[in-house]
Design a protein around this motif. Structure first.
Motif, PDB file in Angstrom:
ATOM      1  N   TYR A  51     -15.833   6.231 -10.141  1.00 17.45           N
ATOM      2  CA  TYR A  51     -16.790   6.856  -9.236  1.00 17.45           C
ATOM      3  C   TYR A  51     -16.081   7.895  -8.363  1.00 17.45           C
ATOM      4  CZ  TYR A  51     -20.239   7.346  -5.478  1.00 17.45           C
ATOM      5  OH  TYR A  51     -21.122   7.850  -4.550  1.00 17.45           O
ATOM      6  N   GLU A  52     -16.547   9.139  -8.419  1.00 19.65           N
ATOM      7  CA  GLU A  52     -15.978  10.268  -7.676  1.00 19.65           C
ATOM      8  C   GLU A  52     -14.467  10.397  -7.925  1.00 19.65           C
ATOM      9  OE1 GLU A  52     -16.987  10.045  -3.583  1.00 19.65           O
ATOM     10  OE2 GLU A  52     -19.068  10.662  -3.910  1.00 19.65           O
ATOM     11  N   GLY A  53     -14.064  10.131  -9.136  1.00 27.60           N
ATOM     12  CA  GLY A  53     -12.647  10.255  -9.479  1.00 27.60           C
ATOM     13  C   GLY A  53     -11.885   8.945  -9.463  1.00 27.60           C
ATOM     14  N   GLY A  54     -12.484   7.892  -8.921  1.00 28.49           N
ATOM     15  CA  GLY A  54     -11.824   6.596  -8.913  1.00 28.49           C
ATOM     16  C   GLY A  54     -10.646   6.535  -7.964  1.00 28.49           C
ATOM     17  N   GLY A  55      -9.760   5.591  -8.220  1.00 27.89           N
ATOM     18  CA  GLY A  55      -8.595   5.381  -7.355  1.00 27.89           C
ATOM     19  C   GLY A  55      -7.683   4.320  -7.934  1.00 27.89           C
ATOM     20  N   PRO A  56      -6.599   4.013  -7.222  1.00 24.52           N
ATOM     21  CA  PRO A  56      -5.593   3.060  -7.742  1.00 24.52           C
ATOM     22  C   PRO A  56      -6.026   1.610  -7.548  1.00 24.52           C
ATOM     23  CG  PRO A  56      -4.901   3.847  -5.602  1.00 24.52           C
ATOM     24  CD  PRO A  56      -6.167   4.588  -5.927  1.00 24.52           C
ATOM     25  N   GLN A  57      -7.213   1.283  -8.063  1.00 23.32           N
ATOM     26  CA  GLN A  57      -7.765  -0.048  -7.813  1.00 23.32           C
ATOM     27  C   GLN A  57      -6.920  -1.162  -8.422  1.00 23.32           C
ATOM     28  OE1 GLN A  57      -9.688  -1.499 -10.594  1.00 23.32           O
ATOM     29  NE2 GLN A  57     -10.257  -3.398  -9.548  1.00 23.32           N
ATOM     30  N   LEU A  58      -6.533  -1.015  -9.700  1.00 23.62           N
ATOM     31  CA  LEU A  58      -5.766  -2.071 -10.363  1.00 23.62           C
ATOM     32  C   LEU A  58      -4.390  -2.251  -9.720  1.00 23.62           C
ATOM     33  CD1 LEU A  58      -6.597  -1.559 -14.163  1.00 23.62           C
ATOM     34  CD2 LEU A  58      -7.367  -3.376 -12.635  1.00 23.62           C
ATOM     35  N   GLU A  59      -3.740  -1.145  -9.381  1.00 24.85           N
ATOM     36  CA  GLU A  59      -2.420  -1.246  -8.768  1.00 24.85           C
ATOM     37  C   GLU A  59      -2.504  -1.884  -7.386  1.00 24.85           C
ATOM     38  OE1 GLU A  59       1.701  -0.937  -8.244  1.00 24.85           O
ATOM     39  OE2 GLU A  59       0.414  -0.902 -10.008  1.00 24.85           O
ATOM     40  N   LEU A  60      -3.516  -1.520  -6.612  1.00 27.03           N
ATOM     41  CA  LEU A  60      -3.677  -2.096  -5.276  1.00 27.03           C
ATOM     42  C   LEU A  60      -3.932  -3.594  -5.350  1.00 27.03           C
ATOM     43  CD1 LEU A  60      -4.105  -1.967  -2.209  1.00 27.03           C
ATOM     44  CD2 LEU A  60      -6.499  -1.341  -2.654  1.00 27.03           C
ATOM     45  N   LEU A  61      -4.872  -4.005  -6.194  1.00 27.91           N
ATOM     46  CA  LEU A  61      -5.190  -5.425  -6.277  1.00 27.91           C
ATOM     47  C   LEU A  61      -4.046  -6.212  -6.897  1.00 27.91           C
ATOM     48  CD1 LEU A  61      -8.954  -5.334  -7.333  1.00 27.91           C
ATOM     49  CD2 LEU A  61      -7.941  -5.391  -5.040  1.00 27.91           C
ATOM     50  N   ARG A  62      -3.310  -5.594  -7.844  1.00 27.44           N
ATOM     51  CA  ARG A  62      -2.154  -6.286  -8.434  1.00 27.44           C
ATOM     52  C   ARG A  62      -1.088  -6.536  -7.372  1.00 27.44           C
ATOM     53  NH1 ARG A  62       2.806  -5.631  -9.872  1.00 27.44           N
ATOM     54  NH2 ARG A  62       2.819  -3.531  -8.985  1.00 27.44           N
ATOM     55  N   ARG A  63      -0.783  -5.490  -6.602  1.00 27.06           N
ATOM     56  CA  ARG A  63       0.223  -5.667  -5.537  1.00 27.06           C
ATOM     57  C   ARG A  63      -0.244  -6.705  -4.516  1.00 27.06           C
ATOM     58  NH1 ARG A  63       2.308   0.246  -3.514  1.00 27.06           N
ATOM     59  NH2 ARG A  63       2.737   1.221  -5.547  1.00 27.06           N
TER      60      ARG A  63
ATOM     61  N   THR B 175       0.803  -1.225   0.000  1.00 26.75           N
ATOM     62  CA  THR B 175       0.000   0.000   0.000  1.00 26.75           C
ATOM     63  C   THR B 175       0.836   1.276   0.000  1.00 26.75           C
ATOM     64  OG1 THR B 175      -0.140  -0.319   2.411  1.00 26.75           O
ATOM     65  CG2 THR B 175      -2.016  -1.036   1.084  1.00 26.75           C
ATOM     66  N   ALA B 176       2.162   1.172   0.040  1.00 31.74           N
ATOM     67  CA  ALA B 176       2.996   2.377   0.015  1.00 31.74           C
ATOM     68  C   ALA B 176       2.986   3.007  -1.372  1.00 31.74           C
ATOM     69  CB  ALA B 176       4.424   2.027   0.432  1.00 31.74           C
ATOM     70  N   ASP B 177       3.075   4.324  -1.410  1.00 28.53           N
ATOM     71  CA  ASP B 177       3.201   5.072  -2.667  1.00 28.53           C
ATOM     72  C   ASP B 177       2.053   4.792  -3.636  1.00 28.53           C
ATOM     73  OD1 ASP B 177       5.657   6.079  -1.763  1.00 28.53           O
ATOM     74  OD2 ASP B 177       6.713   4.315  -2.527  1.00 28.53           O
ATOM     75  N   LEU B 178       0.826   4.758  -3.118  1.00 31.88           N
ATOM     76  CA  LEU B 178      -0.334   4.565  -3.985  1.00 31.88           C
ATOM     77  C   LEU B 178      -0.903   5.881  -4.488  1.00 31.88           C
ATOM     78  CD1 LEU B 178      -2.343   1.634  -2.346  1.00 31.88           C
ATOM     79  CD2 LEU B 178      -1.114   1.622  -4.521  1.00 31.88           C
ATOM     80  N   GLY B 179      -0.263   6.977  -4.157  1.00 29.82           N
ATOM     81  CA  GLY B 179      -0.740   8.265  -4.629  1.00 29.82           C
ATOM     82  C   GLY B 179      -1.409   9.068  -3.525  1.00 29.82           C
ATOM     83  N   ASP B 180      -1.985  10.174  -3.932  1.00 34.36           N
ATOM     84  CA  ASP B 180      -2.634  11.089  -3.000  1.00 34.36           C
ATOM     85  C   ASP B 180      -3.969  10.505  -2.554  1.00 34.36           C
ATOM     86  OD1 ASP B 180      -3.531  13.177  -1.519  1.00 34.36           O
ATOM     87  OD2 ASP B 180      -3.580  14.638  -3.159  1.00 34.36           O
ATOM     88  N   VAL B 181      -4.064  10.163  -1.258  1.00 33.66           N
ATOM     89  CA  VAL B 181      -5.267   9.528  -0.718  1.00 33.66           C
ATOM     90  C   VAL B 181      -6.469  10.465  -0.807  1.00 33.66           C
ATOM     91  CG1 VAL B 181      -6.279   8.486   1.344  1.00 33.66           C
ATOM     92  CG2 VAL B 181      -3.866   8.127   0.816  1.00 33.66           C
ATOM     93  N   SER B 182      -6.209  11.766  -0.727  1.00 27.92           N
ATOM     94  CA  SER B 182      -7.333  12.712  -0.708  1.00 27.92           C
ATOM     95  C   SER B 182      -8.092  12.761  -2.027  1.00 27.92           C
ATOM     96  CB  SER B 182      -6.812  14.116  -0.366  1.00 27.92           C
ATOM     97  OG  SER B 182      -5.905  14.564  -1.363  1.00 27.92           O
ATOM     98  N   THR B 183      -7.505  12.244  -3.084  1.00 26.16           N
ATOM     99  CA  THR B 183      -8.170  12.256  -4.392  1.00 26.16           C
ATOM    100  C   THR B 183      -8.950  10.980  -4.662  1.00 26.16           C
ATOM    101  OG1 THR B 183      -6.221  11.337  -5.517  1.00 26.16           O
ATOM    102  CG2 THR B 183      -6.331  13.735  -5.304  1.00 26.16           C
ATOM    103  N   TRP B 184      -8.888  10.031  -3.765  1.00 22.09           N
ATOM    104  CA  TRP B 184      -9.570   8.759  -3.998  1.00 22.09           C
ATOM    105  C   TRP B 184     -11.091   8.925  -3.870  1.00 22.09           C
ATOM    106  CZ3 TRP B 184      -6.217   4.888  -0.654  1.00 22.09           C
ATOM    107  CH2 TRP B 184      -4.934   4.832  -1.209  1.00 22.09           C
ATOM    108  N   GLY B 185     -11.822   8.163  -4.690  1.00 21.88           N
ATOM    109  CA  GLY B 185     -13.273   8.147  -4.582  1.00 21.88           C
ATOM    110  C   GLY B 185     -13.732   7.317  -3.396  1.00 21.88           C
ATOM    111  N   ARG B 186     -14.968   7.517  -2.990  1.00 21.15           N
ATOM    112  CA  ARG B 186     -15.505   6.826  -1.814  1.00 21.15           C
ATOM    113  C   ARG B 186     -16.051   5.450  -2.171  1.00 21.15           C
ATOM    114  NH1 ARG B 186     -19.651  10.958   0.756  1.00 21.15           N
ATOM    115  NH2 ARG B 186     -20.192  11.134  -1.472  1.00 21.15           N
TER     116      ARG B 186
END
Length: 680
Positions: free
Chosen positions: A486-498, A425-436
């Motif tokens: 949704y609401e800008g999305g998030g690093p879903q593919l990178e998180l699940l890949r890792r 979960t390190a370096d996944l980007g700016d958490v404040s931009t993630w969708g809910r």
């Protein structure tokens, strides 16, 4: 003082030669017709032609210049073996005396060190650079004090003077070396890769030694010992024990009398990769998140995916006869009893107990984890029910238990302080931009590492190790909202890949790791840890000496430093319970590939200059002067070509035929010819 007659024509030479031809034809015609004044007219024409050619009397004041002799001393690694360094020093001293006694001579000494980046002896490059700085017309000779092992012969320049090789070494020298061929950069874990080994003796090797011992060590472990024939290529099948970098060291023990043991060892670094990663995805029921998992795993060409979705649970009664359904029966026994060990990862996506998987099968999954397998549970509302997969033998390995509460409120996932240090979960980007996300399954009593949290800091993603295996629990089935933007999305593919690759034990995602990256003789040492502090790294060098270095934290959880290795070889690193090995330098240094002194390499360069090839073992040859183009070497002597170069200090030019003299002579001859012809 040098006196010379030059010509500075007033018109092009072509015009002068045409006028000369016309004059000669006129003289021939006059002779044929018997004219009496032809000789005087010829003299006047000769005076005019001489004037047109512009004869100049030049006086030069010259200062003689000394000859230059280039002497290259080879101080590379191969020329320091045995007593070659002593031979080189003695020859340099004696040659200095000979060149000092030679009159009108300057010496340019060139020291040749090891080339950068394992380029070997760059003798021709050194000579080219020296010639570029000196007038080529003053070079009387080039002398190389070397073992003859040169690696840039193809770059030899055109030499203006003889090249002589005064060769170090002895005729009785011998050496044994180990050659490793066909070493790939990558190999598949569990499958043999074939390396070709050869033990070779060079020079005056002792007789009656047909066999030699060989030691093979992987990652610094105790070596395995074999006996191989000398002078024969041997194909060695080797199986890598783990993924990531495998450092393999081959060593032939040093024999008494050989030149060096540096070429008795070869380091080969091979990255171990998995051939195919087999993943079993079991979806309890169709839902938007199922496609997310499928797209993720199918996008990786190295993953073999087996996906089963339970479309018609046993309790469903719709009156359709079973033999008329086009659904595939779930092969539970085959997957969970017979072939479960073939999978690297099992994912339960919103699966709940419906009688499809008996308790004995789930108990087998728990044993699979303890023996080194991996299980990921993506929880949905089913995880909080009485039919939860937690209410089965899998509870012994799952990292948290459900509280039976499903929270249907929007929240923004976040990374915990521990998650900021964890590679998943390190370096996944700016958490404040993630969708809910819109749903979370409440879990408590987490075991292992909580790397993500949800509503009111409740555990959302929990990772744990059980026995030799790994388990993960994601407390929501709404990760797919990120992939939909949704609401800008998030690093879903990178998180699940890792997450998937961490569970499949990919080395780059280990949370506790020590490794090094080499660039030449410099290594970059990195330590990843979940702790707040670490101790110094101990480096054990090839000669056994140890060095301790303190690391600095570059980003949360990642510490770094650098180290310049003093020599080529295998370095061992350790910090706490973590250890690593790395090889610095090439697998077989170029300077030690061929260590026997030889004249064969430089022969194509020396022969056109008619230079000499002599051994320093027989003494330093005397110097002689020879004419250009003559043989420049013989028994016990080498030749230098005197260049007789000079520097012009001043030049004075004066005309041989001033205009008044030309006019006077031409007029005189023409007038006399006219008077003589007039009398007749």
């Amino acid at each position: 003082m040098t006196q010379t007659i030059l010509f500075d024509p007033l018109v092009p030479w072509v015009v002068i030669w045409v006028l000369t031809a016309i004059t000669l034809l006129s003289i021939v015609a006059a002779l044929w017709r018997g004219l009496s004044g032809w000789a005087l007219r010829a003299l006047s024409a000769l005076v005019l032609l001489a004037a047109l050619s512009g004869p100049v009397y030049q006086v030069e004041d010259r200062a003689p210049l000394s000859d230059i002799v280039l002497v290259v001393t080879d101080e590379t690694a191969s020329n320091q073996l045995s007593d070659r360094a002593t031979q080189l020093a003695d020859a340099k001293q004696e040659l200095t005396e000979h060149l000092t006694d030679r009159p009108n001579t300057e010496t340019r000494w060139i020291s040749l060190a090891d080339g950068e980046g394992d380029t070997g002896s760059q003798l021709m490059t050194a000579i080219s650079e020296a010639l570029a700085e000196e007038p080529r017309a003053r070079i009387a000779g080039i002398i190389a004090l070397s073992d003859g092992q040169v690696h840039d012969v193809q770059d030899a320049p055109a030499l203006p003077a003889p090249l002589h090789l005064l060769m170090t070494g002895k005729e009785t020298d011998w050496d044994r070396r180990l050659i490793v061929r066909n070493a790939p950069g990558f190999a598949i874990i569990g499958e043999p890769v074939t390396l070709t080994l050869r033990i070779e003796d060079q020079g005056a090797a002792p007789e009656n030694t047909p066999l030699a011992p060989l030691e093979i060590s992987i990652d610094g472990e105790p070596p395995q010992r074999f006996t191989l024939p000398i002078g024969t290529d041997i194909d060695l099948p080797l199986t890598l024990p783990h993924g990531g970098r495998n450092v393999i060291q081959f060593t032939v023990p040093e024999e008494a009398g050989e030149l060096t043991a540096r070429n008795n060892t070869a380091l080969v670094q091979i990255n171990g990769v998995r051939d195919r990663l087999r993943v079993l995805l079991v979806s309890g029921e169709p839902h938007p998140g199922s496609r997310t998992w499928r797209n993720l795993l199918k996008s990786d060409s190295a993953v073999d995916l087996v996906h089963f979705t339970i479309l018609r649970p046993p309790e469903k009664q719709d009156g359709v006869p079973v033999d008329e359904l086009s659904l595939i029966a779930f092969p539970t026994r085959e997957l969970f009893l017979e072939k479960i060990d073939d999978f690297d990862l099992i994912i339960f996506d919103r699966y709940q107990r419906r009688g499809i998987l008996p308790a004995i099968y789930l108990d087998n999954v728990a044993d699979y984890v303890a023996k080194g397998g991996a299980v990921l549970v993506a929880a949905g509302p089913d995880f909080a029910t009485a039919d939860s997969i937690y209410r089965s033998p899998l509870s012994t390995v799952l990292p948290a238990r459900p509280t039976a509460r499903v929270i249907e409120l929007p929240y923004q996932p976040s990374v915990t302080d521990l998650g900021q240090r964890h590679p998943v979960t390190a370096d996944l980007g700016d958490v404040s931009t993630w969708g809910r996300w819109l749903r979370q399954i409440e879990i408590d009593q987490p075991q292992g590492h909580v790397v993500m949290s949800g509503l009111e800091d409740r555990p959302l993603l929990v990772l744990n190790r059980v026995g030799e295996g790994r388990v993960a629990l994601l407390g929501s089935d709404h990760a797919w909202l990120w992939s939909r933007g949704y609401e800008g999305g998030g690093p879903q593919l990178e998180l699940l890949r890792r997450l998937a690759h961490w569970m499949m034990k990919e080395p780059e995602l280990e949370e506790e790791a020590l490794w090094a990256e080499a660039t030449g003789q410099r290594m970059r040492i990195l330590r990843r840890t979940l702790d707040d502090t670490i101790g110094p790294v101990t480096i054990t060098q090839p000669d056994g000496a140890t060095v301790e270095l303190t690391l600095a934290e570059r980003v949360p959880g990642l510490w770094e430093t650098s180290f310049e290795g003093p020599e080529i070889g295998l370095y061992r690193l350790s910090e706490g319970n973590q250890s690593a090995v790395i090889g610095l330098g090439p697998a077989a240094p170029r300077e030690f590939e061929e260590t026997m002194a030889t004249a064969d390499v430089l022969q194509p360069v020396i022969k056109p200059t008619r230079g000499g090839l002599l051994r320093l073992q027989d003494g330093v040859p005397v110097l002689r002067n020879i004419r250009a183009g003559r043989p420049a070497a013989g028994r016990g002597w080498i030749g230098l070509t005197p260049r007789d170069a000079y520097e012009t200090l001043s030049v004075v030019q004066s005309q041989l035929m001033p205009p008044w003299l030309v006019l006077l002579l031409a007029s005189f001859f023409i007038t006399v010819a006219w008077m003589r012809e007039g009398r007749r």
